[in-house]
Design a protein around this motif. Structure first.
Motif, PDB file in Angstrom:
ATOM      1  N   SER A   1       0.810  -1.215   0.000  1.00 47.14           N
ATOM      2  CA  SER A   1       0.000   0.000   0.000  1.00 47.14           C
ATOM      3  C   SER A   1       0.841   1.261   0.000  1.00 47.14           C
ATOM      4  O   SER A   1       0.349   2.350  -0.302  1.00 47.14           O
ATOM      5  N   LEU A   2       2.111   1.148   0.352  1.00 52.91           N
ATOM      6  CA  LEU A   2       3.000   2.305   0.365  1.00 52.91           C
ATOM      7  C   LEU A   2       3.804   2.418  -0.916  1.00 52.91           C
ATOM      8  O   LEU A   2       4.699   3.256  -1.010  1.00 52.91           O
ATOM      9  N   SER A   3       3.474   1.653  -1.905  1.00 51.81           N
ATOM     10  CA  SER A   3       4.200   1.707  -3.163  1.00 51.81           C
ATOM     11  C   SER A   3       3.906   3.020  -3.871  1.00 51.81           C
ATOM     12  O   SER A   3       2.869   3.653  -3.634  1.00 51.81           O
ATOM     13  N   PRO A   4       4.778   3.460  -4.769  1.00 52.02           N
ATOM     14  CA  PRO A   4       4.543   4.715  -5.499  1.00 52.02           C
ATOM     15  C   PRO A   4       3.216   4.718  -6.251  1.00 52.02           C
ATOM     16  O   PRO A   4       2.527   5.738  -6.301  1.00 52.02           O
ATOM     17  N   GLU A   5       2.845   3.576  -6.857  1.00 52.14           N
ATOM     18  CA  GLU A   5       1.588   3.515  -7.583  1.00 52.14           C
ATOM     19  C   GLU A   5       0.400   3.748  -6.666  1.00 52.14           C
ATOM     20  O   GLU A   5      -0.541   4.490  -6.994  1.00 52.14           O
ATOM     21  N   PHE A   6       0.456   3.100  -5.475  1.00 52.83           N
ATOM     22  CA  PHE A   6      -0.646   3.287  -4.528  1.00 52.83           C
ATOM     23  C   PHE A   6      -0.714   4.730  -4.048  1.00 52.83           C
ATOM     24  O   PHE A   6      -1.791   5.316  -3.923  1.00 52.83           O
ATOM     25  N   GLN A   7       0.444   5.332  -3.765  1.00 54.63           N
ATOM     26  CA  GLN A   7       0.452   6.721  -3.308  1.00 54.63           C
ATOM     27  C   GLN A   7      -0.106   7.655  -4.366  1.00 54.63           C
ATOM     28  O   GLN A   7      -0.841   8.606  -4.059  1.00 54.63           O
ATOM     29  N   ASP A   8       0.194   7.389  -5.646  1.00 53.25           N
ATOM     30  CA  ASP A   8      -0.357   8.218  -6.719  1.00 53.25           C
ATOM     31  C   ASP A   8      -1.877   8.096  -6.767  1.00 53.25           C
ATOM     32  O   ASP A   8      -2.602   9.089  -6.929  1.00 53.25           O
ATOM     33  N   GLU A   9      -2.362   6.851  -6.636  1.00 49.75           N
ATOM     34  CA  GLU A   9      -3.805   6.637  -6.656  1.00 49.75           C
ATOM     35  C   GLU A   9      -4.478   7.317  -5.468  1.00 49.75           C
ATOM     36  O   GLU A   9      -5.551   7.919  -5.598  1.00 49.75           O
ATOM     37  N   LEU A  10      -3.825   7.214  -4.288  1.00 56.78           N
ATOM     38  CA  LEU A  10      -4.387   7.833  -3.095  1.00 56.78           C
ATOM     39  C   LEU A  10      -4.425   9.354  -3.248  1.00 56.78           C
ATOM     40  O   LEU A  10      -5.423  10.011  -2.902  1.00 56.78           O
TER      41      LEU A  10
END
Length: 304
Positions: free
Chosen positions: A71-80
């Motif tokens: 959940s802390l991956s760059p992709e997840f952070q972008d989505e968040l």
């Protein structure tokens, strides 16, 4: 955790005949090692329990940790970040819509329309018998929804001196006293009192005083009387009252009117006409002899 006895004390080959006492030391060392093993097992079980973190197994705990890391991956952070920005944008749109609904699409307010003036007479002239005084001619005025007789009076009011370097303006007005309607003049910079009837504007040049201009020779008086000779049957110049509103995109808005109160003659909704509309306001025309007409209005423009 190390065993208390890493090695058990051996019995030498040349030891004399074995007797029980010679074996006690070995038994003691073995027992103590078993105690150490029990303690090591208890400590290990505690560490495993803590490692599970309330989950049913170590695998369940590891799966939770793995999902948290993902959940802390760059992709997840972008989505968040995108989701939060979208939510904030939608909240902003909602707030602007609510504000527009309250301040523009629907607007409400109250306006007080005063309906006063002169039916006849009530003219003003400069006095020739007293310094800087004004005389009032007899006449009839109207206010509070009815007409009043106004008695004449010499030297009824005085014009103030102007010691400044520039010209000044004051107003002659009628006011209702205990003995009937009288005339007075405002001080320089003073507003006309509530309930009064403005009849003349007076311009006083610089340096005009009792000493320099006792007969008001250089003072200009200009009639601003609203004369309605047909009052109360008809009005030649009905009162117009402009009402300011928050700016709208066009002037095709709806206006709902409620007459809250009025003094004197009857006044209903039909006596109020909207004679002009602009995007920043509209103008009422009062077709009634009533005075102090308090009007509550609502503006609606749902397609603004």
């Amino acid at each position: 955790m190390a065993l208390k006895h890493a090695t058990i004390t051996p019995i030498p080959n040349n030891e004399p005949d074995a007797v029980p006492a010679l074996w006690n030391t070995r038994y003691t060392e073995i027992d103590e090692n078993f105690v150490d093993l029990d303690q090591r097992q208890s400590a290990t079980e505690l560490e495993i329990t803590n490692a599970k973190g309330g989950k049913s197994s170590i695998n369940a705990r590891l799966s939770l940790v793995e999902s948290s890391v993902e959940s802390l991956s760059p992709e997840f952070q972008d989505e968040l970040t995108a989701a939060i920005k979208y939510a904030l944008d939608q909240a902003g749109v909602a707030n602007r819509s609510v504000r527009a609904l309250k301040q523009q699409i629907q607007q409400e307010g109250e306006v007080l329309i005063e309906n006063r003036g002169v039916v006849s007479g009530c003219t003003v002239a400069k006095s020739i018998t007293a310094a800087r005084n004004l005389n009032l001619a007899a006449g009839v005025c109207f206010a509070n929804g009815r007409g009043y007789s106004v008695a004449s009076g010499d030297n009824m009011a005085s014009v103030p001196s102007n010691i400044s370097a520039g010209s000044a303006s004051v107003v002659a007005y009628l006011y209702l006293a205990a003995a009937g309607w009288k005339m007075a003049v405002t001080a320089i910079g003073q507003a006309v009192p509530v309930g009064a009837i403005r009849i003349y504007n007076i311009t006083i040049p610089a340096g005009s005083t009792d000493l320099t201009d006792p007969n008001l020779t250089n003072v200009t008086i200009t009639s601003v009387r609203r004369v309605e000779v047909g009052y109360p049957q008809y009005l030649d110049s009905p009162v117009n009252q402009f009402v300011s509103i928050n700016n709208l995109s066009a002037n095709d808005y709806r206006v709902d009117i409620d007459v809250v109160s009025a003094d004197g003659a009857p006044c209903d909704r039909k006596a109020l006409n909207i004679v002009s509309r602009a995007t920043n306001g509209f103008t009422f025309e009062l077709a009634s002899a009533a005075d102090n007409v308090l009007v509550r209005y609502r503006i609606s423009k749902l397609n603004n």
